[in-house]
Enzyme design. Structure first.
Site, mmCIF file in Angstrom:
data_model
loop_
_atom_site.group_PDB
_atom_site.id
_atom_site.type_symbol
_atom_site.label_atom_id
_atom_site.label_comp_id
_atom_site.label_asym_id
_atom_site.label_seq_id
_atom_site.Cartn_x
_atom_site.Cartn_y
_atom_site.Cartn_z
ATOM 1 N N LYS A 83 0.852 -1.194 0.000
ATOM 2 C CA LYS A 83 0.000 0.000 0.000
ATOM 3 C C LYS A 83 0.885 1.240 0.000
ATOM 4 O O LYS A 83 1.905 1.281 0.704
ATOM 5 C CB LYS A 83 -0.900 -0.030 1.239
ATOM 6 C CG LYS A 83 -1.920 1.099 1.311
ATOM 7 C CD LYS A 83 -2.784 0.965 2.568
ATOM 8 C CE LYS A 83 -3.875 2.026 2.658
ATOM 9 N NZ LYS A 83 -4.700 1.895 3.882
ATOM 10 N N SER A 158 -9.694 1.722 2.956
ATOM 11 C CA SER A 158 -8.846 2.529 2.092
ATOM 12 C C SER A 158 -7.780 1.724 1.350
ATOM 13 O O SER A 158 -7.222 2.222 0.380
ATOM 14 C CB SER A 158 -8.153 3.612 2.913
ATOM 15 O OG SER A 158 -7.290 3.031 3.877
ATOM 16 N N SER A 182 -9.794 -0.655 7.170
ATOM 17 C CA SER A 182 -9.224 -0.516 5.830
ATOM 18 C C SER A 182 -8.483 -1.725 5.285
ATOM 19 O O SER A 182 -8.129 -1.734 4.111
ATOM 20 C CB SER A 182 -8.301 0.696 5.775
ATOM 21 O OG SER A 182 -9.075 1.853 5.646
HETATM 22 N N1 GLN Z 1 -13.105 4.016 6.355
HETATM 23 C C1 GLN Z 1 -12.569 4.466 7.602
HETATM 24 C C2 GLN Z 1 -12.178 5.919 7.467
HETATM 25 O O1 GLN Z 1 -12.472 6.491 6.479
HETATM 26 C C3 GLN Z 1 -11.391 3.628 8.000
HETATM 27 C C4 GLN Z 1 -10.184 3.925 7.217
HETATM 28 C C5 GLN Z 1 -8.999 3.117 7.630
HETATM 29 O O2 GLN Z 1 -9.110 2.079 8.280
HETATM 30 N N2 GLN Z 1 -7.835 3.633 7.268
HETATM 31 O O3 GLN Z 1 -11.598 6.507 8.319
#
Ligand code: GLN
Length: 492
Positions: A83, A158, A182
Site C-alpha cells: 500500500k 482505504s 481498511s
Molecule cells: N473508512 C474508515 C475511514 O475512512 C477507516 C479507514 C482506515 O481504516 N484507514 O476513516
C-alpha cells in the site's frame, strides 16, 4: 480467469514457496508472470499507483542467485505489493495524495524492511484513499480502483488497491493498513483474506500516520496460512516504534495446526441489525453453521456499546489526523505553493494539496480538540472508547472468538456513496469497534451475493492472531470461496 494467463499467478504464497524451494520455478519466472498479469488487467482494475517492474526484476534475480548459492529465507523470491502509505526508500510514496505526489522517502518502513530482509520481491505501490481516509478508494487523488468482480463497483478502502491486486491475481499477497477497517472491509468486498493485527503487533515506523492510536499494518492474501507466513515476518518489537509490542512472536505457521473442536464462538447480536443486507446475513449465518460442523459451539452475545462505535471513531480518528497532518505545510516537504507570506503559503499549500475528505477530517478533528469543546467531544469519546473495550473484555471471558459480518453490504457502485459521507462512514460499522479496542480482526471469504464476495469477520482477544488464523484456515480448508477467480476481460 482467461486461459492466456500463467497458472503461476493462481498459486498461494506457500504453494509458490514450495515450488521455488524445489527449483520448479525461479523467482524471475514468478515475477515475470505477475508483471504480465499486471500489464494485462491493470487497464481494467487500476490497483497500482506505481509499478516497480525494474526493481522487482532485479530483486528476483538476486533471490535466484541467493538460492543458487544455497541460501533460503522465509519469503525468498516471493512477489508482494505494498500500500502506498508505507515508506519505501527511493520509491515514491504518495499516500494517494497530491500533497505527497513527488515524495520519495529516504528510508524503508520497518514492515517493508522486514519483508525485504526475508527475501521478498516488490511489484509496486497500491492505490488507496487519500491518507487512508475512506472506504472505497474513490478518495485517491489520482483515480479510483475497480473491484475485479465487477469493475463498475468499488473494491472497498482505504487499502482497495492492495485488496484488488490480490483478488485480480496481480500479486499473491499485499500489505495494507487498518485504522477503522481498511484491511478487513476491502478484503471482504474483493473476496480475499485480510488481517488487522493487535494494536502494536506490527511496527508503525515508516507508516505515514493517520490516527496513531488506531493504525495497524497487516497482510492481504488468498489464504489465512499465507497471512500467517507474512505476519511471522512482520511482527515484533522495534526500537523505532515505542508502541510496537515486545511480546515474543509466535510461529504463526505452526499455530495453524489443530481442529476447532471445543472452540467457543460468540455472535454479537448488535452486528446483525438494520443496514445488513439479507444476502450478507445469509452467507455469514451459513459460515457459522460450517464452524459448528467443524466442532465449534456457537452462541449469541451482546456488545451493548456497539452503536457508539462510529460516532466515537469519527471524533478520535479526525482529532489524531488533524494533529498528524499539521506537518504538511509546504515548508519541510511535499506539495508547496510559493506565496508572499508564510501564512499564505500554508493556506494555499493545504487548500490545493489536500482533497475534500481530508479537509473534512481536519476540520472535524480541529473542532473536537479546540478549547471549550475538548471535554464535550474528544474526552467523552475516549471514555466511551473504554466502554466499548469493556464490552469485548467481558465477551472474551465466555468466548474464544467473535464472528460477525465484515461489511454490512457487498461492494457498492462507484459514486454511490461519494456525495453522502455518512453512508460511506457506515461501511465500517462492523470493523471500527475492533480498532477502538485494539484487538486483532480478520476477514475471510464466506460466499457470494449475485457474484459479489462476502466476508466473515473473526475477532479475538489481544495477541490471538494465531487462533484467528487457525479458525480461518480450517474454514478455508472446508470451503472453496477463495479458489474462485474473477473473470477479467482484456477488452476493458
Ligand atoms: N473508512 C474508515 C475511514 O475512512 C477507516 C479507514 C482506515 O481504516 N484507514 O476513516
Amino acid at each position: 480467469m482467461a486461459g492466456s494467463d500463467s497458472e503461476l499467478t493462481q498459486w498461494t504464497l506457500l504453494e509458490a514457496r514450495e515450488r521455488l524451494r524445489a527449483r520448479e520455478v525461479s523467482a524471475v519466472e514468478l515475477t515475470e508472470a505477475y508483471l504480465a498479469r499486471i500489464e494485462r488487467v491493470e487497464p481494467a482494475v487500476r490497483a497500482f499507483l506505481t509499478i516497480t517492474a525494474d526493481e522487482a526484476r532485479a530483486q528476483a534475480r538476486d533471490a535466484d542467485a541467493r538460492r543458487a548459492a544455497g541460501e533460503d529465507a522465509p519469503l525468498l523470491g516471493l512477489p508482494l505489493a505494498l500500500k502506498d502509505v508505507l515508506c519505501t526508500a527511493g520509491v515514491r510514496t504518495t499516500c494517494g495524495s497530491r500533497m505527497l505526489e513527488q515524495f520519495v522517502p529516504p528510508y524503508d518502513a520497518t514492515a517493508v524492511a522486514r519483508l525485504a530482509a526475508a527475501g521478498a520481491v516488490f511489484l509496486g505501490k497500491t492505490n488507496m484513499d487519500e491518507f487512508a481516509m475512506g472506504s472505497s478508494t474513490e478518495n485517491s487523488a489520482f483515480f479510483p480502483t475497480r473491484n475485479p468482480w465487477d469493475i463498475d463497483r468499488v473494491p472497498g478502502g482505504s487499502s482497495g488497491g492492495s485488496a484488488a491486486a490480490v483478488a485480480a491475481l496481480e500479486a499473491p499477497a499485499a500489505l495494507g493498513t487498518d485504522t477503522g477497517g481498511s484491511i478487513r472491509q476491502p478484503a471482504a468486498l474483493c473476496g480475499v483474506v485480510g488481517l488487522k493485527p493487535t494494536y502494536g503487533r506490527v511496527s508503525r515506523y515508516g507508516l505515514v500516520a493517520f490516527a496513531s492510536s488506531l493504525d495497524q499494518i497487516g497482510p492481504f492474501a488468498r489464504t489465512a496460512a499465507d497471512c500467517a507466513l507474512l505476519l511471522a515476518v512482520l511482527a515484533g518489537a522495534d526500537p523505532c516504534d515505542a508502541t510496537a509490542l515486545p511480546d515474543p512472536v509466535p510461529d504463526y505457521l505452526a499455530e495453524l495446526a489443530g481442529d476447532l473442536r471445543g472452540l467457543r464462538v460468540g455472535v454479537p447480536r448488535e452486528y446483525f441489525g438494520s443496514g445488513l443486507e439479507p444476502g450478507v446475513e445469509a452467507a455469514v449465518r451459513a459460515a457459522l453453521t460450517q464452524l459448528e460442523e467443524l466442532g465449534a459451539t456457537v452462541d449469541e452475545v451482546s456488545l451493548p456499546h456497539t452503536e457508539y462505535g462510529v460516532a466515537v471513531y469519527y471524533l478520535i480518528a479526525p482529532a489524531e489526523a488533524s494533529a498528524n497532518l499539521a506537518r504538511y505545510d509546504g515548508v519541510k516537504y511535499g506539495y508547496a505553493v510559493p506565496a508572499p507570506t508564510l501564512l499564505d503559503g500554508y493556506f494555499r499549500t493545504r487548500a490545493e494539496g489536500f482533497g475534500a475528505e481530508v479537509k473534512r477530517r481536519i476540520m472535524l478533528g480541529t473542532y473536537a480538540l479546540s478549547a471549550g469543546y475538548y471535554d464535550a467531544y474528544y474526552l467523552k469519546a475516549q471514555k466511551v472508547r473504554t466502554l466499548i473495550k469493556g464490552d469485548f473484555d467481558r465477551a472474551f471471558e465466555r468466548f474464544d472468538v467473535l464472528a460477525t459480518p465484515t461489511s454490512p453490504t457487498v461492494a457498492f457502485r462507484l459514486g454511490e456513496r461519494l456525495t453522502d459521507p455518512l453512508a460511506m462512514y457506515l461501511s465500517d460499522v462492523c470493523t471500527i469497534p475492533v480498532n477502538l479496542a485494539g484487538l486483532p480482526g480478520l476477514s475471510v471469504p464466506c460466499g457470494f451475493v449475485d457474484g459479489l464476495p462476502v466476508g466473515l469477520q473473526l475477532i479475538g482477544p489481544p495477541l490471538s492472531e494465531g487462533r484467528l488464523l487457525r479458525v480461518a484456515q480450517r474454514y478455508q480448508d472446508a470451503t472453496d470461496w477463495h479458489r474462485r477467480y474473477p473473470y477479467l476481460n482484456a477488452e476493458y
